[in-house]
Design a protein around this motif. Sequence first.
Motif, mmCIF file in Angstrom:
data_model
loop_
_atom_site.group_PDB
_atom_site.id
_atom_site.type_symbol
_atom_site.label_atom_id
_atom_site.label_comp_id
_atom_site.label_asym_id
_atom_site.label_seq_id
_atom_site.Cartn_x
_atom_site.Cartn_y
_atom_site.Cartn_z
ATOM 1 N N TRP A 48 -22.091 -10.707 -42.325
ATOM 2 C CA TRP A 48 -23.122 -10.266 -41.382
ATOM 3 C C TRP A 48 -22.587 -10.150 -39.949
ATOM 4 C CZ3 TRP A 48 -27.855 -8.576 -42.722
ATOM 5 C CH2 TRP A 48 -28.408 -8.986 -43.934
ATOM 6 N N PRO A 50 -21.022 -8.853 -36.804
ATOM 7 C CA PRO A 50 -20.436 -7.612 -36.280
ATOM 8 C C PRO A 50 -19.081 -7.876 -35.626
ATOM 9 C CG PRO A 50 -22.750 -7.803 -35.635
ATOM 10 C CD PRO A 50 -22.342 -9.128 -36.204
ATOM 11 N N THR A 51 -19.038 -8.856 -34.726
ATOM 12 C CA THR A 51 -17.793 -9.282 -34.085
ATOM 13 C C THR A 51 -17.948 -10.721 -33.647
ATOM 14 O OG1 THR A 51 -17.476 -7.040 -33.195
ATOM 15 C CG2 THR A 51 -16.063 -8.770 -32.316
ATOM 16 N N ALA A 63 -14.354 -8.788 -36.581
ATOM 17 C CA ALA A 63 -15.525 -8.563 -37.428
ATOM 18 C C ALA A 63 -15.466 -9.490 -38.638
ATOM 19 C CB ALA A 63 -15.579 -7.110 -37.881
ATOM 20 N N THR A 65 -16.248 -8.915 -41.717
ATOM 21 C CA THR A 65 -15.643 -8.260 -42.880
ATOM 22 C C THR A 65 -14.125 -8.194 -42.741
ATOM 23 O OG1 THR A 65 -16.097 -6.119 -41.825
ATOM 24 C CG2 THR A 65 -17.667 -6.895 -43.492
ATOM 25 N N GLU A 130 -30.398 -4.619 -41.037
ATOM 26 C CA GLU A 130 -28.940 -4.592 -40.982
ATOM 27 C C GLU A 130 -28.448 -3.799 -39.776
ATOM 28 O OE1 GLU A 130 -26.788 -3.773 -44.517
ATOM 29 O OE2 GLU A 130 -28.067 -5.010 -45.794
ATOM 30 N N ASP A 131 -29.114 -2.722 -39.444
ATOM 31 C CA ASP A 131 -28.738 -1.939 -38.263
ATOM 32 C C ASP A 131 -28.973 -2.743 -36.986
ATOM 33 O OD1 ASP A 131 -27.951 0.605 -36.959
ATOM 34 O OD2 ASP A 131 -30.014 0.580 -36.227
ATOM 35 N N ALA A 134 -26.122 -5.114 -36.683
ATOM 36 C CA ALA A 134 -24.909 -4.398 -36.293
ATOM 37 C C ALA A 134 -24.918 -4.032 -34.810
ATOM 38 C CB ALA A 134 -24.746 -3.144 -37.146
ATOM 39 N N ARG A 135 -26.113 -3.776 -34.262
ATOM 40 C CA ARG A 135 -26.239 -3.404 -32.847
ATOM 41 C C ARG A 135 -26.389 -4.625 -31.933
ATOM 42 N NH1 ARG A 135 -27.754 2.044 -31.943
ATOM 43 N NH2 ARG A 135 -28.066 3.231 -33.873
ATOM 44 N N ASN A 136 -26.366 -5.815 -32.524
ATOM 45 C CA ASN A 136 -26.480 -7.072 -31.769
ATOM 46 C C ASN A 136 -27.819 -7.242 -31.066
ATOM 47 O OD1 ASN A 136 -23.841 -8.202 -32.297
ATOM 48 N ND2 ASN A 136 -23.007 -6.613 -30.954
ATOM 49 N N ARG A 139 -29.457 -11.389 -33.490
ATOM 50 C CA ARG A 139 -28.277 -12.257 -33.594
ATOM 51 C C ARG A 139 -28.667 -13.479 -34.416
ATOM 52 N NH1 ARG A 139 -24.150 -10.943 -29.852
ATOM 53 N NH2 ARG A 139 -24.802 -9.526 -28.169
#
Length: 341
Positions: A48, A50-51, A63, A65, A130-131, A134-136, A139
Motif C-alpha cells: 500500500w 506509495p513512497t 515505494a 512494491t 486505492e487512488d 496513491a495520491r497521498n 495516509r
Amino acid sequence: MSATDDAEAPLDVLIVGAGPGGLTAATYLARFHRRIAIVDGGNSRARWIPTSHNFPGSPSGVAGTKLLEKLRAQAERYGVEIVAGRIAKLERDGDQGFCAVADDGTAWRARLVILATGVVDRMPSMPGLEDAIARNVIRICAICDGYEASDEHIAVYAPIDEAIRHALFMRTFSRSVAAVPLEAGEPSAENAAAARDAGIAVLGPAASLTHDGECCVFTLHDGSLHRFNTVYPVLGGDAQSQLATGLGAAVNDNDELITDGYLQTSVDGLYAIGDVVDSLNQISVAVGHAAIAATAIHNRLPRNFREDEDCQPDHAAKLPSPAAEAQAGNRDSKPSADAPE
C-alpha cells in the motif's frame, strides 16, 4: 525447498508470509544454510505504501512494491523459493515440529515455524480508495509519513476518542488538525479538554468520504462539506494470528501475538515477527524482528556443519560463495602464458 512428503525429512523452518519481515528472515536463514520454505498469500501491507521516506538507507524514499521486489530478489539470490499460496491449517506434527497445509492441499513439515502474516487494516468505505492512497490524500501510518503531511490541513477519521488521541499526535506536524468521528457520540471530558488546549477542531460525525483528486471531502450528517489535504483513517486492523491461536498461542486484546525476547510465541517452536506481533508496526521493526528470530532459530536447531551434506539445503552447492568467487576473480586476473606483456 518446496513442499515435503512423509518420506522426506522436515524443513528446518517454514516461513508464512513474504512481507519485509518474512523475506528478511528467509535471507538470514538461507545464509545460515538452513532448509527452509516461504509461503506467501501476496497481501503484504507494504504494497500500500506509495513512497516510504523513513526506511533506513532510502534517502530519496522507496515505494512499498519496490522494496518488496528488492527483498525478494535478495532472498532468491540465496536459493529461497517463494511459493504462492495461503496456509489454511497449522498443526503439531508429533515430535517432528509442525505440519502446515495450504488451501490447495499442499503440505509442508517443519521443525520450526515463523509467522510473518501481518495485519489487515480496516479501511474507510469510499470510492477510489486505492487512488486516494496513491495520491497521498489518504495516509495509513502517521509515524511513517506524518512528516510529509507537515503544515497540511489534516483530518483523523476514527471513533471520537481515538480520533482526538491521534489528532494530538498529528499536531507535531501541522497547526491545522481536525478530528472527524466515525459516528455520533461525545468524547471523554479528558479528551475534549485536550482537543481544546491543542486547538484541534472536533467536527460532527461523517456521513460520507470522497476524494476529488487533490483533497478528501467529508460530508457530515448536517450536510456541511469539509475538505482536507490529508486524511488518516484510524479504524483498527485485524491481526492475522489465527494459525497461532489455533495452537493456543497467547495474544493481546487486539489479537496480536505475545512473544518473548527472541520472538517465540507461547507455543514452543512457533515464532512471530512484524505487524502480527504486539509491537510497533514499522518495516524497520519487522526486519529487526526477523534478524533476532532467524538467529535464535539457527542457534536452536541441530548444528549443520558445512562438511555434512545431509544437513545442507539441496541448492547449497550452488549458493554464492565468497571464497569461490574470490578464487575465480584471482584466476581471471592472472595473465595467461600466451598473454602479451
